[in-house]
Design a protein around this motif. Structure first.
Motif, short mmCIF file in Angstrom:
data_model
loop_
_atom_site.label_atom_id
_atom_site.label_comp_id
_atom_site.label_asym_id
_atom_site.label_seq_id
_atom_site.Cartn_x
_atom_site.Cartn_y
_atom_site.Cartn_z
N ALA A 12 0.83 -1.20 0.00
CA ALA A 12 0.00 0.00 0.00
C ALA A 12 0.86 1.26 0.00
N ALA A 13 2.08 1.16 0.51
CA ALA A 13 2.96 2.33 0.56
C ALA A 13 3.45 2.75 -0.82
N ILE A 14 3.47 1.84 -1.78
CA ILE A 14 3.95 2.21 -3.11
C ILE A 14 2.82 2.68 -4.02
N LEU A 15 1.60 2.68 -3.50
CA LEU A 15 0.48 3.21 -4.27
C LEU A 15 0.59 4.73 -4.33
N PRO A 16 -0.18 5.36 -5.20
CA PRO A 16 -0.14 6.83 -5.27
C PRO A 16 -0.48 7.46 -3.92
N PRO A 17 -0.03 8.68 -3.69
CA PRO A 17 -0.23 9.34 -2.39
C PRO A 17 -1.69 9.45 -1.96
N ARG A 18 -2.61 9.43 -2.91
CA ARG A 18 -4.02 9.50 -2.53
C ARG A 18 -4.45 8.27 -1.75
N ALA A 19 -3.74 7.18 -1.89
CA ALA A 19 -4.13 5.93 -1.24
C ALA A 19 -3.29 5.62 -0.01
N HIS A 20 -2.61 6.61 0.55
CA HIS A 20 -1.78 6.36 1.73
C HIS A 20 -2.61 6.06 2.97
N PHE A 21 -3.91 6.29 2.91
CA PHE A 21 -4.75 5.91 4.04
C PHE A 21 -4.72 4.39 4.23
N LEU A 22 -4.45 3.64 3.14
CA LEU A 22 -4.32 2.18 3.27
C LEU A 22 -3.10 1.80 4.09
N THR A 23 -2.01 2.56 3.94
CA THR A 23 -0.82 2.31 4.76
C THR A 23 -1.12 2.61 6.22
N THR A 24 -1.82 3.70 6.47
CA THR A 24 -2.20 4.02 7.85
C THR A 24 -3.12 2.96 8.43
N THR A 25 -4.05 2.47 7.63
CA THR A 25 -4.94 1.40 8.07
C THR A 25 -4.15 0.14 8.41
N GLY A 26 -3.17 -0.18 7.59
CA GLY A 26 -2.32 -1.35 7.87
C GLY A 26 -1.55 -1.20 9.16
N VAL A 27 -1.05 0.00 9.43
CA VAL A 27 -0.31 0.24 10.68
C VAL A 27 -1.24 0.11 11.88
N VAL A 28 -2.46 0.63 11.76
CA VAL A 28 -3.42 0.50 12.86
C VAL A 28 -3.77 -0.96 13.10
N LEU A 29 -3.98 -1.72 12.03
CA LEU A 29 -4.27 -3.15 12.19
C LEU A 29 -3.09 -3.90 12.80
N LEU A 30 -1.88 -3.53 12.40
CA LEU A 30 -0.70 -4.15 13.01
C LEU A 30 -0.57 -3.79 14.48
N ALA A 31 -1.08 -2.63 14.87
CA ALA A 31 -1.05 -2.25 16.29
C ALA A 31 -2.07 -3.03 17.10
N ILE A 32 -3.14 -3.49 16.46
CA ILE A 32 -4.18 -4.24 17.15
C ILE A 32 -3.84 -5.74 17.23
N THR A 33 -3.11 -6.24 16.25
CA THR A 33 -2.86 -7.69 16.17
C THR A 33 -2.14 -8.30 17.37
N PRO A 34 -1.25 -7.62 18.10
CA PRO A 34 -0.65 -8.29 19.26
C PRO A 34 -1.69 -8.75 20.28
N PHE A 35 -2.71 -7.95 20.50
CA PHE A 35 -3.73 -8.32 21.48
C PHE A 35 -4.55 -9.51 21.00
N VAL A 36 -4.92 -9.47 19.74
CA VAL A 36 -5.73 -10.56 19.18
C VAL A 36 -4.90 -11.83 19.05
N SER A 37 -3.68 -11.72 18.53
CA SER A 37 -2.87 -12.91 18.28
C SER A 37 -2.45 -13.60 19.59
N TYR A 38 -2.15 -12.81 20.62
CA TYR A 38 -1.79 -13.45 21.90
C TYR A 38 -2.98 -14.21 22.46
N ALA A 39 -4.16 -13.62 22.38
CA ALA A 39 -5.35 -14.32 22.88
C ALA A 39 -5.62 -15.58 22.09
N VAL A 40 -5.46 -15.52 20.78
CA VAL A 40 -5.71 -16.69 19.94
C VAL A 40 -4.71 -17.79 20.26
#
Length: 117
Positions: A80-108
């Motif tokens: 998503a980071a190599i997409l045009p600058p208009r789509a950088h919200f996808l990179t931010t979304t990926g970072v937010v999801l990566l910030a949430i995954t430690p809680f979910v993955s540890y529980a799983v």
């Protein structure tokens, strides 16, 4: 034909977001394999037979699946980071999801029954 400053398009890669995504992905995988698999749930009940999540062998299968999920999410964030600058919200979304995954993955990994490798 030469490009002027007005027509030249520069594509800036969001390095800070990619750095944060890398730290989160590596930290999540380290949490899974260094804490969740060896330790698992803090307390296992003293019953026979013990629940499946009390065996480290069963937590390994769940950790492998969650590692693949984290790696896939990280790769999608990098793409998503190599997409045009208009789509950088996808990179931010990926970072937010990566910030949430430690809680979910540890529980799983720690509390799901899992499966042996």
């Amino acid at each position: 034909m030469t490009q002027t400053a007005e027509t030249a398009t520069t594509h800036r890669i969001p390095w800070m977001r990619l750095t944060v995504a890398t730290i989160l992905a590596v930290g999540n995988i380290a949490l899974l394999w260094l804490v969740a698999v060896p330790v698992g749930p803090v307390v296992c009940p003293a019953i026979y037979p013990a629940p499946l999540n009390c065996f480290a062998g069963n937590r390994e299968g769940s950790a492998l699946i969650m590692t693949l999920v984290v790696v896939a999410l990280y790769v999608l964030t990098l793409l998503a980071a190599i997409l045009p600058p208009r789509a950088h919200f996808l990179t931010t979304t990926g970072v937010v999801l990566l910030a949430i995954t430690p809680f979910v993955s540890y529980a799983v990994v720690a509390w799901s029954p899992g499966f042996p490798l």
